[in-house]
Motif scaffolding. Structure first.
Motif, PDB file in Angstrom:
ATOM      1  N   ALA A 157       0.830  -1.206   0.000  1.00 27.24           N
ATOM      2  CA  ALA A 157       0.000   0.000   0.000  1.00 27.24           C
ATOM      3  C   ALA A 157       0.863   1.255   0.000  1.00 27.24           C
ATOM      4  O   ALA A 157       0.549   2.238  -0.686  1.00 27.24           O
ATOM      5  CB  ALA A 157      -0.935  -0.013   1.209  1.00 27.24           C
ATOM      6  N   VAL A 158       1.959   1.254   0.763  1.00 26.08           N
ATOM      7  CA  VAL A 158       2.855   2.404   0.784  1.00 26.08           C
ATOM      8  C   VAL A 158       3.505   2.599  -0.585  1.00 26.08           C
ATOM      9  O   VAL A 158       3.572   3.718  -1.113  1.00 26.08           O
ATOM     10  CB  VAL A 158       3.927   2.239   1.879  1.00 26.08           C
ATOM     11  CG1 VAL A 158       4.987   3.333   1.766  1.00 26.08           C
ATOM     12  CG2 VAL A 158       3.291   2.269   3.265  1.00 26.08           C
ATOM     13  N   LEU A 159       3.986   1.513  -1.181  1.00 25.56           N
ATOM     14  CA  LEU A 159       4.613   1.609  -2.498  1.00 25.56           C
ATOM     15  C   LEU A 159       3.612   2.062  -3.553  1.00 25.56           C
ATOM     16  O   LEU A 159       3.938   2.879  -4.428  1.00 25.56           O
ATOM     17  CB  LEU A 159       5.222   0.255  -2.880  1.00 25.56           C
ATOM     18  CG  LEU A 159       6.423  -0.189  -2.052  1.00 25.56           C
ATOM     19  CD1 LEU A 159       6.775  -1.647  -2.356  1.00 25.56           C
ATOM     20  CD2 LEU A 159       7.629   0.709  -2.296  1.00 25.56           C
TER      21      LEU A 159
ATOM     22  N   VAL B 110       8.160   2.399   8.903  1.00 30.00           N
ATOM     23  CA  VAL B 110       8.490   2.958   7.600  1.00 30.00           C
ATOM     24  C   VAL B 110       9.483   4.089   7.822  1.00 30.00           C
ATOM     25  O   VAL B 110       9.168   5.087   8.469  1.00 30.00           O
ATOM     26  CB  VAL B 110       7.231   3.484   6.881  1.00 30.00           C
ATOM     27  CG1 VAL B 110       7.590   4.028   5.501  1.00 30.00           C
ATOM     28  CG2 VAL B 110       6.170   2.394   6.771  1.00 30.00           C
ATOM     29  N   VAL B 111      10.700   3.907   7.321  1.00 25.87           N
ATOM     30  CA  VAL B 111      11.750   4.906   7.485  1.00 25.87           C
ATOM     31  C   VAL B 111      11.928   5.617   6.149  1.00 25.87           C
ATOM     32  O   VAL B 111      12.191   4.978   5.128  1.00 25.87           O
ATOM     33  CB  VAL B 111      13.080   4.264   7.938  1.00 25.87           C
ATOM     34  CG1 VAL B 111      14.145   5.339   8.141  1.00 25.87           C
ATOM     35  CG2 VAL B 111      12.878   3.461   9.224  1.00 25.87           C
ATOM     36  N   LEU B 112      11.790   6.923   6.153  1.00 18.93           N
ATOM     37  CA  LEU B 112      11.933   7.738   4.952  1.00 18.93           C
ATOM     38  C   LEU B 112      13.083   8.719   5.131  1.00 18.93           C
ATOM     39  O   LEU B 112      13.199   9.376   6.177  1.00 18.93           O
ATOM     40  CB  LEU B 112      10.647   8.519   4.669  1.00 18.93           C
ATOM     41  CG  LEU B 112       9.417   7.700   4.257  1.00 18.93           C
ATOM     42  CD1 LEU B 112       8.179   8.594   4.262  1.00 18.93           C
ATOM     43  CD2 LEU B 112       9.624   7.080   2.883  1.00 18.93           C
TER      44      LEU B 112
ATOM     45  N   GLY C 283      -2.892   7.318  -0.006  1.00 21.39           N
ATOM     46  CA  GLY C 283      -2.348   8.443  -0.747  1.00 21.39           C
ATOM     47  C   GLY C 283      -2.200   9.667   0.126  1.00 21.39           C
ATOM     48  O   GLY C 283      -1.147  10.324   0.141  1.00 21.39           O
ATOM     49  N   ALA C 284      -3.253   9.995   0.888  1.00 23.84           N
ATOM     50  CA  ALA C 284      -3.196  11.159   1.773  1.00 23.84           C
ATOM     51  C   ALA C 284      -2.207  10.937   2.907  1.00 23.84           C
ATOM     52  O   ALA C 284      -1.468  11.850   3.298  1.00 23.84           O
ATOM     53  CB  ALA C 284      -4.587  11.458   2.325  1.00 23.84           C
TER      54      ALA C 284
ATOM     55  N   ALA D 122      -5.378   2.515  -4.918  1.00 22.23           N
ATOM     56  CA  ALA D 122      -3.924   2.587  -5.052  1.00 22.23           C
ATOM     57  C   ALA D 122      -3.386   1.426  -5.858  1.00 22.23           C
ATOM     58  O   ALA D 122      -2.444   1.581  -6.647  1.00 22.23           O
ATOM     59  CB  ALA D 122      -3.270   2.610  -3.667  1.00 22.23           C
ATOM     60  N   VAL D 123      -3.946   0.230  -5.683  1.00 27.21           N
ATOM     61  CA  VAL D 123      -3.502  -0.928  -6.452  1.00 27.21           C
ATOM     62  C   VAL D 123      -3.728  -0.693  -7.938  1.00 27.21           C
ATOM     63  O   VAL D 123      -2.874  -0.981  -8.777  1.00 27.21           O
ATOM     64  CB  VAL D 123      -4.240  -2.197  -5.994  1.00 27.21           C
ATOM     65  CG1 VAL D 123      -3.983  -3.342  -6.950  1.00 27.21           C
ATOM     66  CG2 VAL D 123      -3.804  -2.577  -4.589  1.00 27.21           C
ATOM     67  N   ALA D 124      -4.889  -0.140  -8.296  1.00 26.90           N
ATOM     68  CA  ALA D 124      -5.178   0.123  -9.698  1.00 26.90           C
ATOM     69  C   ALA D 124      -4.208   1.135 -10.283  1.00 26.90           C
ATOM     70  O   ALA D 124      -3.762   1.016 -11.425  1.00 26.90           O
ATOM     71  CB  ALA D 124      -6.612   0.628  -9.842  1.00 26.90           C
ATOM     72  N   ALA D 125      -3.875   2.150  -9.502  1.00 25.82           N
ATOM     73  CA  ALA D 125      -2.959   3.180  -9.996  1.00 25.82           C
ATOM     74  C   ALA D 125      -1.521   2.703 -10.010  1.00 25.82           C
ATOM     75  O   ALA D 125      -0.700   3.195 -10.788  1.00 25.82           O
ATOM     76  CB  ALA D 125      -3.067   4.428  -9.115  1.00 25.82           C
ATOM     77  N   GLY D 126      -1.195   1.724  -9.167  1.00 27.02           N
ATOM     78  CA  GLY D 126       0.197   1.290  -9.045  1.00 27.02           C
ATOM     79  C   GLY D 126       0.749   0.698 -10.318  1.00 27.02           C
ATOM     80  O   GLY D 126       1.954   0.776 -10.573  1.00 27.02           O
TER      81      GLY D 126
END
Length: 325
Positions: free
Chosen positions: A146-148, A209-211, A243-244, A285-289
């Protein structure tokens, strides 16, 4: 893919072993299963133990540059204590749990460039042989995916992924190395950062999650790195507006000088968009990925380089490798 090699320590006529993993990608913290097929040699042998090692190609930074080596990051004895008669065929099924921090090697079936393997060690008559080595494919956990997906939807692109030897301070990291996914910035952040580096540190209780952002310098100063870490649970992926949420993380990262000691926890808003939100869920998000990060992984030279690296890893000389228990 199955690799077979005669037990050289026992000479011609020794037993052989093939390890065949069950089809499909494994997941961090999940089960890895398969079968080990043994074929007896020209004489009877006592099989003392059969051990599976999980290995990874890892980069290490030194004062004089970088090097690569093979690190063992998990080890399981899955059989042994029986006599293998001459010419006998014997199969040993196995199921073992992968460490939660096992790196992700693919996204939507496209390789990321990270090389993992399962190596079989057969101990017979006091001699050991690490002769069977199979590639290990690991897909992301739902929260990782989901993050990716959200990053791809926001316009970030895949640049590369590797495994770095060392530890990230202030985190719950368990393995002696961590995965680093490098991303090109989305257009709305291109004037602020050169790239974003992403690391997942999964555990039974949730996902860290490390950014890290390589920030561009201004007119009167050079660039600097900014870093933040966030925690999300494994449950409740679908209702979350990823996304948000992820965009809030990125905004906090690029707008503030973060540190390991300053982190946000999913579900507890801190004023920077890191609280729990409702929204379209992970399905959008999966569809857009497919048009986001996954396409970047599949495009151009990346896939060819991955193939070459895997070939070198499994067919090259492994002498001088680094090992961690």
């Amino acid at each position: 893919m199955v690799f077979k090699r005669l037990l050289g320590s026992l000479g011609v006529g020794g037993p052989t072993v093939d390890t065949v993993l069950d089809p499909g990608a494994a997941r961090p913290g999940g089960a890895l299963s398969g079968q080990m097929h043994l074929a007896g040699g020209t004489a009877d042998f006592d099989v003392e133990h059969i051990t599976l090692e999980l290995v990874a190609r890892v980069e290490a930074e030194h004062e004089d540059g970088e090097s690569e080596g093979v690190v063992v990051f998990d080890r399981h004895t899955v059989g042994g204590g029986f006599r293998l008669a001459a010419g006998e065929r014997h199969s040993v099924p196995f199921t073992l749990a992968l460490p939660w921090e096992t790196p992700v090697t693919e996204l939507h079936g496209q390789p990321l460039g990270v090389v993992l393997g399962v190596r079989t060690e057969l101990a017979v008559a006091g001699a050991r042989d690490k002769g069977d080595l199979d590639p290990l494919t690991v897909a992301p956990l739902p929260a990782q995916e989901a993050v990716l997906e959200a990053l791809g939807q926001l316009g970030f692109g895949f640049r590369s992924a590797d495994l770095e030897y060392g530890r990230i301070g202030g985190t719950g990291q368990q393995l002696p190395f961590y995965q680093e996914i490098e991303l090109t910035p989305a257009p709305q952040y291109a004037h602020q950062v050169n790239e974003i580096e992403l690391t997942f540190l999964a555990a039974p209780g949730g996902l860290e999650v490390v950014l890290e952002a390589d920030k561009r310098g201004g007119l009167f100063g050079g660039g600097h790195d900014a870093l933040s870490r966030f925690t999300v649970p494994h449950e409740g992926v679908a209702p979350q507006d990823w996304g948000a949420l992820v965009d809030g993380w990125i905004r906090e990262l690029v707008e503030h000088r973060a540190s390991y000691g300053s982190h946000a926890v999913y579900g507890h808003g801190d004023g920077h968009g890191t609280g729990h939100r409702s929204g379209p869920g992970v399905g959008t998000a999966v569809a857009a990925g497919a048009a986001g990060l996954a396409v970047g992984v599949a495009g151009g030279l990346v896939a060819a380089e991955v193939v070459d690296e895997i070939g070198d890893f499994f067919e090259g000389d492994e002498e001088g490798e680094e090992e961690e228990g």
